[in-house]
Design a protein around this motif. Sequence first.
Motif, PDB file in Angstrom:
ATOM      1  N   PHE A 132       0.832  -1.201   0.000  1.00  0.00           N
ATOM      2  CA  PHE A 132       0.000   0.000   0.000  1.00  0.00           C
ATOM      3  C   PHE A 132       0.872   1.259   0.000  1.00  0.00           C
ATOM      4  CE2 PHE A 132      -3.288   2.950   1.086  1.00  0.00           C
ATOM      5  CZ  PHE A 132      -4.476   2.346   0.695  1.00  0.00           C
ATOM      6  N   ALA A 133       1.946   1.265   0.799  1.00  0.00           N
ATOM      7  CA  ALA A 133       2.845   2.413   0.839  1.00  0.00           C
ATOM      8  C   ALA A 133       3.554   2.600  -0.502  1.00  0.00           C
ATOM      9  CB  ALA A 133       3.865   2.243   1.956  1.00  0.00           C
ATOM     10  N   LEU A 134       3.934   1.497  -1.147  1.00  0.00           N
ATOM     11  CA  LEU A 134       4.580   1.588  -2.461  1.00  0.00           C
ATOM     12  C   LEU A 134       3.622   2.180  -3.487  1.00  0.00           C
ATOM     13  CD1 LEU A 134       6.874   0.963  -4.463  1.00  0.00           C
ATOM     14  CD2 LEU A 134       5.970  -1.358  -4.663  1.00  0.00           C
ATOM     15  N   GLY A 135       2.388   1.698  -3.513  1.00  0.00           N
ATOM     16  CA  GLY A 135       1.405   2.254  -4.436  1.00  0.00           C
ATOM     17  C   GLY A 135       1.139   3.718  -4.160  1.00  0.00           C
ATOM     18  N   ALA A 136       1.083   4.096  -2.873  1.00  0.00           N
ATOM     19  CA  ALA A 136       0.865   5.496  -2.509  1.00  0.00           C
ATOM     20  C   ALA A 136       2.040   6.368  -2.953  1.00  0.00           C
ATOM     21  CB  ALA A 136       0.659   5.606  -1.004  1.00  0.00           C
ATOM     22  N   ALA A 137       3.276   5.865  -2.796  1.00  0.00           N
ATOM     23  CA  ALA A 137       4.451   6.632  -3.199  1.00  0.00           C
ATOM     24  C   ALA A 137       4.448   6.896  -4.703  1.00  0.00           C
ATOM     25  CB  ALA A 137       5.722   5.885  -2.793  1.00  0.00           C
ATOM     26  N   LEU A 138       4.032   5.906  -5.494  1.00  0.00           N
ATOM     27  CA  LEU A 138       3.950   6.106  -6.943  1.00  0.00           C
ATOM     28  C   LEU A 138       2.923   7.174  -7.288  1.00  0.00           C
ATOM     29  CD1 LEU A 138       4.145   2.407  -8.203  1.00  0.00           C
ATOM     30  CD2 LEU A 138       5.924   4.143  -8.329  1.00  0.00           C
ATOM     31  N   ALA A 139       1.776   7.156  -6.594  1.00  0.00           N
ATOM     32  CA  ALA A 139       0.766   8.185  -6.821  1.00  0.00           C
ATOM     33  C   ALA A 139       1.302   9.556  -6.425  1.00  0.00           C
ATOM     34  CB  ALA A 139      -0.506   7.857  -6.036  1.00  0.00           C
ATOM     35  N   GLY A 140       2.004   9.634  -5.286  1.00  0.00           N
ATOM     36  CA  GLY A 140       2.587  10.898  -4.856  1.00  0.00           C
ATOM     37  C   GLY A 140       3.620  11.421  -5.830  1.00  0.00           C
ATOM     38  N   LEU A 141       4.430  10.521  -6.386  1.00  0.00           N
ATOM     39  CA  LEU A 141       5.411  10.922  -7.399  1.00  0.00           C
ATOM     40  C   LEU A 141       4.721  11.501  -8.619  1.00  0.00           C
ATOM     41  CD1 LEU A 141       8.296  10.980  -8.572  1.00  0.00           C
ATOM     42  CD2 LEU A 141       7.951   8.609  -9.302  1.00  0.00           C
ATOM     43  N   ALA A 142       3.656  10.853  -9.076  1.00  0.00           N
ATOM     44  CA  ALA A 142       2.899  11.367 -10.220  1.00  0.00           C
ATOM     45  C   ALA A 142       2.355  12.757  -9.921  1.00  0.00           C
ATOM     46  CB  ALA A 142       1.764  10.409 -10.573  1.00  0.00           C
ATOM     47  N   GLY A 143       1.800  12.948  -8.717  1.00  0.00           N
ATOM     48  CA  GLY A 143       1.260  14.254  -8.357  1.00  0.00           C
ATOM     49  C   GLY A 143       2.321  15.337  -8.346  1.00  0.00           C
ATOM     50  N   ALA A 144       3.500  15.015  -7.816  1.00  0.00           N
ATOM     51  CA  ALA A 144       4.584  15.999  -7.764  1.00  0.00           C
ATOM     52  C   ALA A 144       5.055  16.378  -9.165  1.00  0.00           C
ATOM     53  CB  ALA A 144       5.744  15.443  -6.947  1.00  0.00           C
ATOM     54  N   LEU A 145       5.195  15.388 -10.038  1.00  0.00           N
ATOM     55  CA  LEU A 145       5.665  15.671 -11.397  1.00  0.00           C
ATOM     56  C   LEU A 145       4.658  16.501 -12.182  1.00  0.00           C
ATOM     57  CD1 LEU A 145       7.243  12.202 -12.316  1.00  0.00           C
ATOM     58  CD2 LEU A 145       8.458  14.319 -11.766  1.00  0.00           C
ATOM     59  N   VAL A 146       3.379  16.173 -12.026  1.00  0.00           N
ATOM     60  CA  VAL A 146       2.345  16.899 -12.759  1.00  0.00           C
ATOM     61  C   VAL A 146       2.109  18.281 -12.149  1.00  0.00           C
ATOM     62  CG1 VAL A 146      -0.113  16.872 -13.363  1.00  0.00           C
ATOM     63  CG2 VAL A 146       1.243  14.811 -13.586  1.00  0.00           C
ATOM     64  N   GLY A 147       2.417  18.420 -10.850  1.00  0.00           N
ATOM     65  CA  GLY A 147       2.190  19.698 -10.190  1.00  0.00           C
ATOM     66  C   GLY A 147       2.951  20.849 -10.812  1.00  0.00           C
ATOM     67  N   ALA A 148       4.069  20.560 -11.459  1.00  0.00           N
ATOM     68  CA  ALA A 148       4.839  21.618 -12.118  1.00  0.00           C
ATOM     69  C   ALA A 148       4.246  22.007 -13.468  1.00  0.00           C
ATOM     70  CB  ALA A 148       6.292  21.173 -12.292  1.00  0.00           C
ATOM     71  N   LEU A 149       3.290  21.234 -13.973  1.00  0.00           N
ATOM     72  CA  LEU A 149       2.656  21.543 -15.255  1.00  0.00           C
ATOM     73  C   LEU A 149       1.292  22.189 -15.084  1.00  0.00           C
ATOM     74  CD1 LEU A 149       3.468  18.241 -17.215  1.00  0.00           C
ATOM     75  CD2 LEU A 149       4.653  20.442 -17.362  1.00  0.00           C
ATOM     76  N   GLN A 150       0.715  22.093 -13.902  1.00  0.00           N
ATOM     77  CA  GLN A 150      -0.601  22.668 -13.643  1.00  0.00           C
ATOM     78  C   GLN A 150      -0.625  23.161 -12.193  1.00  0.00           C
ATOM     79  OE1 GLN A 150      -2.801  18.939 -14.285  1.00  0.00           O
ATOM     80  NE2 GLN A 150      -3.328  18.953 -12.107  1.00  0.00           N
ATOM     81  N   SER A 151      -1.692  23.795 -11.803  1.00  0.00           N
ATOM     82  CA  SER A 151      -1.790  24.249 -10.425  1.00  0.00           C
ATOM     83  C   SER A 151      -2.025  23.066  -9.489  1.00  0.00           C
ATOM     84  CB  SER A 151      -2.929  25.260 -10.282  1.00  0.00           C
ATOM     85  OG  SER A 151      -4.161  24.662 -10.637  1.00  0.00           O
ATOM     86  N   VAL A 152      -1.567  23.212  -8.259  1.00  0.00           N
ATOM     87  CA  VAL A 152      -1.756  22.195  -7.233  1.00  0.00           C
ATOM     88  C   VAL A 152      -2.959  22.627  -6.399  1.00  0.00           C
ATOM     89  CG1 VAL A 152      -0.728  21.070  -5.224  1.00  0.00           C
ATOM     90  CG2 VAL A 152       0.695  21.639  -7.203  1.00  0.00           C
ATOM     91  N   GLN A 153      -4.042  21.866  -6.437  1.00  0.00           N
ATOM     92  CA  GLN A 153      -5.257  22.285  -5.759  1.00  0.00           C
ATOM     93  C   GLN A 153      -6.010  21.088  -5.201  1.00  0.00           C
ATOM     94  OE1 GLN A 153      -7.980  24.069  -8.605  1.00  0.00           O
ATOM     95  NE2 GLN A 153      -6.931  23.003 -10.273  1.00  0.00           N
ATOM     96  N   VAL A 154      -6.891  21.369  -4.260  1.00  0.00           N
ATOM     97  CA  VAL A 154      -7.702  20.337  -3.635  1.00  0.00           C
ATOM     98  C   VAL A 154      -8.605  19.699  -4.694  1.00  0.00           C
ATOM     99  CG1 VAL A 154      -9.501  19.875  -1.928  1.00  0.00           C
ATOM    100  CG2 VAL A 154      -7.654  21.469  -1.393  1.00  0.00           C
ATOM    101  N   GLY A 155      -8.669  18.368  -4.679  1.00  0.00           N
ATOM    102  CA  GLY A 155      -9.512  17.655  -5.628  1.00  0.00           C
ATOM    103  C   GLY A 155      -8.850  17.325  -6.947  1.00  0.00           C
ATOM    104  N   MET A 156      -7.560  17.641  -7.094  1.00  0.00           N
ATOM    105  CA  MET A 156      -6.887  17.425  -8.371  1.00  0.00           C
ATOM    106  C   MET A 156      -6.707  15.942  -8.694  1.00  0.00           C
ATOM    107  SD  MET A 156      -2.979  18.461  -7.274  1.00  0.00           S
ATOM    108  CE  MET A 156      -2.235  18.033  -8.844  1.00  0.00           C
TER     109      MET A 156
END
Length: 306
Positions: free
Chosen positions: A196-220
Amino acid sequence: MSIALLIEQLLNGLQLGVMLFLMAAGLTLIFGVMGLINLAHGSLFMIGAFACAAVAAATGSFWLGLAASLVAAAAAGALIEVVIVRRLYARDHLDQVLATFALILILSEGTRWLFGSFPLYLDIPSLLQGAVPLPGVGQYQLYRLVIIAVGMIVAAGLYLLIARTRLGMRIRAGESDREMIAALGVDISTLYTVVFALGAALAGLAGALVGALQSVQVGMGEPVLILAFVVIVIGGIGSIKGALFGAILVGIVDTMGRFLLPKLLALVLPATQSGAIGGAIASMLIYILMALILAFRPRGLFAAQA
């Protein structure tokens, strides 16, 4: 329409597909090993993006923010698994859906309480700014190429982890017969927390990488979660290879559909109508693709054999 523009859109589709793979890989691991439908996976994507943006703003370093996104998402995933999800394994899927949907609301409001309702912005690091020349097709944004490269490296790393390590052997065994590996002395609770932690880390990595291309906001994370579910249905639930191929297929079909359909319809319709109709049809393309694939391969393209 130039060849350079077409190739640029293909690369955009590949970049979207790689981002979806990072989401779908964790989601399919969690479902394949635990049999858990985790609707809160998109919230872990959001947590990774917010952690990266907050740490990068505080320290001035995107790289520290990227590391923080992995740590924050993995820690949140492990905490969620131990405190809440562990009680859901023996329950039916409806209970899992309701509980993880409640987690979406809790995590969204908690994030809004911590960071406010206004979006955060994450700058692309100076090392990755600018564009690189591609032979015969002009230039393409360096940061997007790096996202593609990171996704491919993660895919190779996951393959080696699953196929060549003791942990991977336990994960594969857990997909096939969790009762048997528990009887053989494997601590199934710890294995579930690690997955579960490994899957969560992959999701977090995706969010961080995409965050530089769009705004970081609740519900993204919720729109991305829907696409991730489409990916794992197309690729085959429980299959990392299926998640990769399904994600790339969805990314390219979605991007090229939104790019080409309005232009093709403009040949037979007025410009005022072609854009709206083409956009509407393009938004349905991935679901049409999913329906067609399931009609011929009901378990997906690369269904895991359990």
